[in-house]
Structures are given as structure tokens and as C-alpha cells.
Design an enzyme around this catalytic site. Structure first.
Site, PDB file in Angstrom:
ATOM      1  N   ASP A   1       0.831  -1.205   0.000  1.00  0.00           N
ATOM      2  CA  ASP A   1       0.000   0.000   0.000  1.00  0.00           C
ATOM      3  C   ASP A   1       0.871   1.263   0.000  1.00  0.00           C
ATOM      4  OD1 ASP A   1      -2.436   1.331  -0.152  1.00  0.00           O
ATOM      5  OD2 ASP A   1      -2.761   1.320   2.020  1.00  0.00           O
TER       6      ASP A   1
ATOM      7  N   ASN B   1       0.997   7.444   2.999  1.00  0.00           N
ATOM      8  CA  ASN B   1       1.760   6.589   3.904  1.00  0.00           C
ATOM      9  C   ASN B   1       3.227   7.001   3.997  1.00  0.00           C
ATOM     10  OD1 ASN B   1      -0.443   5.074   4.638  1.00  0.00           O
ATOM     11  ND2 ASN B   1      -0.098   3.509   3.085  1.00  0.00           N
TER      12      ASN B   1
ATOM     13  N   LYS C   1       1.835   4.718  -1.028  1.00  0.00           N
ATOM     14  CA  LYS C   1       1.126   5.888  -1.547  1.00  0.00           C
ATOM     15  C   LYS C   1       1.580   7.097  -0.743  1.00  0.00           C
ATOM     16  CE  LYS C   1      -2.870   4.875   1.377  1.00  0.00           C
ATOM     17  NZ  LYS C   1      -4.285   4.534   1.388  1.00  0.00           N
ATOM     18  N   PRO C   2       1.388   8.296  -1.272  1.00  0.00           N
ATOM     19  CA  PRO C   2       1.853   9.495  -0.561  1.00  0.00           C
ATOM     20  C   PRO C   2       1.304   9.609   0.859  1.00  0.00           C
ATOM     21  CG  PRO C   2       1.288  10.062  -2.811  1.00  0.00           C
ATOM     22  CD  PRO C   2       0.849   8.630  -2.591  1.00  0.00           C
TER      23      PRO C   2
ATOM     24  N   ASP D   1       2.318   2.448   7.751  1.00  0.00           N
ATOM     25  CA  ASP D   1       1.200   1.569   7.429  1.00  0.00           C
ATOM     26  C   ASP D   1       1.634   0.277   6.751  1.00  0.00           C
ATOM     27  OD1 ASP D   1      -1.333   0.605   7.362  1.00  0.00           O
ATOM     28  OD2 ASP D   1      -2.069   1.978   5.825  1.00  0.00           O
TER      29      ASP D   1
END
Length: 183
Positions: A24, A29, A26-27, A42
Site C-alpha cells: 500500500d 503513507n 502511496k503518498p 502503514d
């Protein structure tokens, strides 16, 4: 942007070397720590057994098909780079439309979105976003190194492309305040 990508790639490489796939990236996180360092958060989805996980705009095509590996994280990091450079992820639409596009076609080039980054940097992003994992870089570390080299060569060639897009209040779009996410 290169500094952020290198730090995230280092964290991911550390996880991959220990047989952990984040799933996962992504920005949202990516957090900025006390010293301005990027912290990848995360890992909860990574710990779920048999989870493909992920957030639709960032998941790799193979995740849609239930296959997950380190190159899935590389694809997600490539989506982040694409988004930081263009202001939007490569595929748009409902989540079902985005998933179908990921499986059926290559993402549009940055040049198709009116973003001129030079052929070498465009090539790095396209390779990270290849539909087939085997066509991507050997590791996230290799992706970060190739990105750094492409940006360096672009600067040497006198590229006028501003690598760090400006966000609200003129701040770099990929920077954040201490403890805040990179946006």
C-alpha cells in the site's frame, strides 16, 4: 523528489530483503520525521497473510490478479513519482475503470499529459510502471538510482523542468511539515 524517492526505496528495499511486501505504497503513507526524513508508514496490509491489499490508484496490475511481490511496491512508488510530476495518477475514473485500465493498457506517458521531463526521466517512470513485473527494474533500489541519474543528466543538459512541483502556498508538492504526510 529524488531525495524522497531514495528514502522510500531504501525502506522498501529493507522490507523486501526480509521478504515483506508493503502492498500500500502511496503518498498518504509517507510521513516527514523530526529531521526531515521520510518515514514509510502503514505496514498493516503487509502483515495480512494472503492479502493483495492496496489503494486502487497505486496498486500494480498483478495485484488486481491476486499476485503480489516486491515489484508491486515498485509500481506503486512509480505511480507516486508520476503523480508528483504530473499532478495526477496515470489512470482516472471509477475504481473499476482504473483497475480495468491497469490490466489492459500501459499508462499514458507524461508527455501525453503535457509534462516535459526529458526522454531519460520519462523512460525511468515508464519502466517502473510497466504492466508486467518482469519489465520493471530489478529492485526499488535500482529504480531510485535510475531516477537520480536521469534527473542529474537532465540538470546537466540544462533541463528547465522543475522537478518539484509547487503545491499550496508555493511549497513543494512532495514536501510536508514535521510529522505530516507528503502530499
Amino acid at each position: 523528489m529524488v531525495t524522497y524517492v531514495k528514502q522510500v526505496a531504501e525502506a522498501l528495499q529493507y522490507a523486501h530483503d526480509r521478504k515483506v511486501v508493503h502492498r500500500d505504497v502511496k503518498p498518504e503513507n509517507m510521513l516527514v520525521g523530526e529531521q526531515g526524513e521520510v518515514l514509510l508508514s502503514d505496514f498493516g496490509v503487509a502483515l495480512l497473510v494472503n492479502s493483495t491489499g492496496g489503494t486502487v490508484p497505486y496498486i500494480a496490475p498483478e495485484q488486481v490478479e491476486g499476485r503480489v511481490g516486491p515489484k508491486s511496491d515498485q509500481y506503486a512508488l512509480g505511480v507516486c513519482v508520476y503523480e508528483w510530476l504530473s499532478g495526477e495518477p496515470p489512470f482516472r475514473g471509477s475504481w473499476t475503470e482504473v483497475l480495468a485500465q491497469k490490466v489492459r493498457r500501459e499508462p499514458p506517458g507524461l508527455w501525453e499529459r503535457g509534462i516535459e521531463v526529458g526522454a531519460e526521466l520519462e523512460g525511468v517512470v515508464r519502466k517502473a510502471l510497466a504492466r508486467e513485473p518482469e519489465q520493471r527494474f530489478g529492485s526499488v533500489k535500482e529504480l531510485a538510482e535510475a531516477l537520480e541519474e536521469a534527473v542529474r543528466r537532465g540538470e546537466e543538459a540544462g533541463s528547465t523542468m522543475a522537478i518539484e512541483r509547487k503545491g499550496p502556498a508555493g511549497r513543494p508538492a512532495v514536501a510536508g511539515a514535521r510529522g505530516r504526510q507528503i502530499v
